[in-house]
Design a protein around this motif. Sequence first.
Motif, PDB file in Angstrom:
ATOM      1  N   SER A   1      -9.780  -7.602  -6.030  1.00  0.00           N
ATOM      2  CA  SER A   1     -10.222  -6.308  -5.262  1.00  0.00           C
ATOM      3  C   SER A   1     -10.409  -5.377  -6.363  1.00  0.00           C
TER       4      SER A   1
ATOM      5  N   THR B   1       2.261  -3.297  -7.224  1.00  0.00           N
ATOM      6  CA  THR B   1       1.691  -3.992  -5.887  1.00  0.00           C
ATOM      7  C   THR B   1       1.687  -5.344  -6.228  1.00  0.00           C
TER       8      THR B   1
ATOM      9  N   ALA C   1      -8.095   0.438   7.512  1.00  0.00           N
ATOM     10  CA  ALA C   1      -8.731   0.110   6.476  1.00  0.00           C
ATOM     11  C   ALA C   1      -9.974   0.835   6.514  1.00  0.00           C
TER      12      ALA C   1
ATOM     13  N   ASN D   1      -2.847 -14.548  -1.711  1.00  0.00           N
ATOM     14  CA  ASN D   1      -2.676 -13.254  -1.379  1.00  0.00           C
ATOM     15  C   ASN D   1      -2.413 -12.212  -2.790  1.00  0.00           C
TER      16      ASN D   1
ATOM     17  N   GLY E   1     -10.773 -10.712  -1.833  1.00  0.00           N
ATOM     18  CA  GLY E   1     -10.271  -9.468  -2.511  1.00  0.00           C
ATOM     19  C   GLY E   1     -11.388  -8.836  -3.000  1.00  0.00           C
TER      20      GLY E   1
ATOM     21  N   GLY F   1      -8.790  -7.223   1.308  1.00  0.00           N
ATOM     22  CA  GLY F   1      -7.368  -7.302   1.070  1.00  0.00           C
ATOM     23  C   GLY F   1      -6.587  -8.424   1.028  1.00  0.00           C
TER      24      GLY F   1
ATOM     25  N   THR G   1      -6.754  -0.434  -3.734  1.00  0.00           N
ATOM     26  CA  THR G   1      -7.557   0.054  -4.990  1.00  0.00           C
ATOM     27  C   THR G   1      -8.306   1.322  -4.414  1.00  0.00           C
TER      28      THR G   1
ATOM     29  N   THR H   1       0.823  -1.159  -0.066  1.00  0.00           N
ATOM     30  CA  THR H   1       0.091   0.121   0.026  1.00  0.00           C
ATOM     31  C   THR H   1       0.950   1.160  -0.073  1.00  0.00           C
TER      32      THR H   1
ATOM     33  N   LEU I   1      -5.432  -9.402  -5.178  1.00  0.00           N
ATOM     34  CA  LEU I   1      -5.204  -8.166  -5.707  1.00  0.00           C
ATOM     35  C   LEU I   1      -6.145  -8.205  -7.022  1.00  0.00           C
TER      36      LEU I   1
ATOM     37  N   THR J   1     -12.229  -6.532   8.344  1.00  0.00           N
ATOM     38  CA  THR J   1     -10.692  -6.022   8.427  1.00  0.00           C
ATOM     39  C   THR J   1     -10.506  -6.209  10.097  1.00  0.00           C
TER      40      THR J   1
ATOM     41  N   ASP K   1      -9.946  -2.982  -1.502  1.00  0.00           N
ATOM     42  CA  ASP K   1      -8.654  -2.817  -0.092  1.00  0.00           C
ATOM     43  C   ASP K   1      -8.060  -1.561  -0.179  1.00  0.00           C
ATOM     44  N   SER K   2      -7.174  -1.314   0.607  1.00  0.00           N
ATOM     45  CA  SER K   2      -6.652   0.076   0.647  1.00  0.00           C
ATOM     46  C   SER K   2      -5.861   0.420  -0.639  1.00  0.00           C
TER      47      SER K   2
END
Length: 485
Positions: A304, A56, A424, A297, A254, A260, A319, A30, A301, A150, A316-317
């Motif tokens: 999201s 990312t 978040a 993980n 995601g 996230g 995006t 992030t 990405l 979260t 997520d933070s």
Amino acid sequence: MVFEPATLMAIIGAAFFGLFVGAIPGLTATMATALLVPVTFFMPPIPAIATMVTATAMAIFSGDIPGCLLRIPGTPASAAYTDEAYAMTRKGQAETALGAGLVFSAVGGLFGTVVLILAAPALAEFALNFSSFEYFWLVLLGLTCAVFITSDAPLKGLVTLLLGLLVACVGLGNPAGHPRFTFGNAELTGGIGMIPMMIGMFAISEIIRYVVDTSPPAVLVVEKVGNVMKGQWALAKRYPVQVLRGSTLGTAVGALPGAGADIAAWMSYAMSKKFSKEPEKFGTGHVEGIVESGAANNSALAGSWIPALVFGIPGDSITAIVIGVLYMKNMNPGPTLFTTNPQNIYAVFLLFIIANIIMVPLGILCIKVAKRILKVPRNILMPLILLFCIVGTFAINNTLFDVGIMLAAGIIAYVLEANRFPIAPAILGVVLGGMLEENFITSMIKSNGDLGAFFTRPIAMVLAVVTVLVWFAPVVMKWLRGRRG
């Protein structure tokens, strides 16, 4: 568009930047995205998005490297299986652990991209039927999910969400055009800038955390890492179900607002242990959990980006920051993006594919030079990051006020995280606050103030029921447990 020299240079530059940031403990994916925002300010739309996507994806993978070699996760997404990877390193299996993280991150990323390509246009077509009533419930559902997903303490998540919604109220950017919480300050009439605030919350807070940290630096336990690709095909044949399960779960998590990659990795690792034929080996240096979580993980990405592109609701933070850049580049997220600028959407899909393919060769290179990257003195790195944050934030609007916002946001984020308040929900509150208010006011005007209109349309009714169920499910579950007790 994607294979133009400027875009390819942006991809390569962002790839090396992402690998470096992810491999340095404490510098998150992030933070990498937030630091790139001032650079994208001077780029055309496709190279700008290319830097975000590539950096990312690389950072999420390279966070595995210090986790495996130092037992310090480079990014929160790697924390779920850090102990497992470090245990493998102590057993002399560092190559297998790092190779599994690299290969199955790329596989998970490509799986998530395929889902993004298939799901996003179909959802966008469906979303064209949405009115302000549906969007109101959708945003409310997104904010609710962010609080419950979260945080292990939903009340703390609710506090930071309300803080974010309060920040979203500042300025003239409301349906009435009335100055709110400006206290006579002309700078505040334009609201609190989302990008300076995010750079502060994710970069400045990390710098403060480093300054107050007095623990001694970790020591590398291996001098050299061998061939990381050796034995990876055998792992793929041994754990195909785990790879598919991790990729599917990662993409689904995601796509939930506020979740996230880090939450996807924890959930996937827990699921891997639960369904494993050898659960007793987990924690002793067993590669199965790394295979499944590594796939999860990176697939998260791509997942999201589904709500971010279709509804303008960040998954997520990362995006959340990307949405700010999309608006800056006149690629306003929403279903109409797929009809007015379809070529840009397909460019984004292609960028995801390229990022996950080049991750393998560049990841091998990064692992080879990991020893040198991990030895970069933090007391040199952190002041440089601070300088970059200040210059980048100032460059967006050429005002010192934004620098002040950034520093204040950094201090507040540090204090919140030190007291275990998740960040978040606050970010989602800032991003979605205006959208929530605008759709509520628009709907009230349409219905002449009749609240019942929020429940009359079929899709709005379904979203309302789901939202209310999410609100009251924890209370009902607690009551049922009490009855059984």
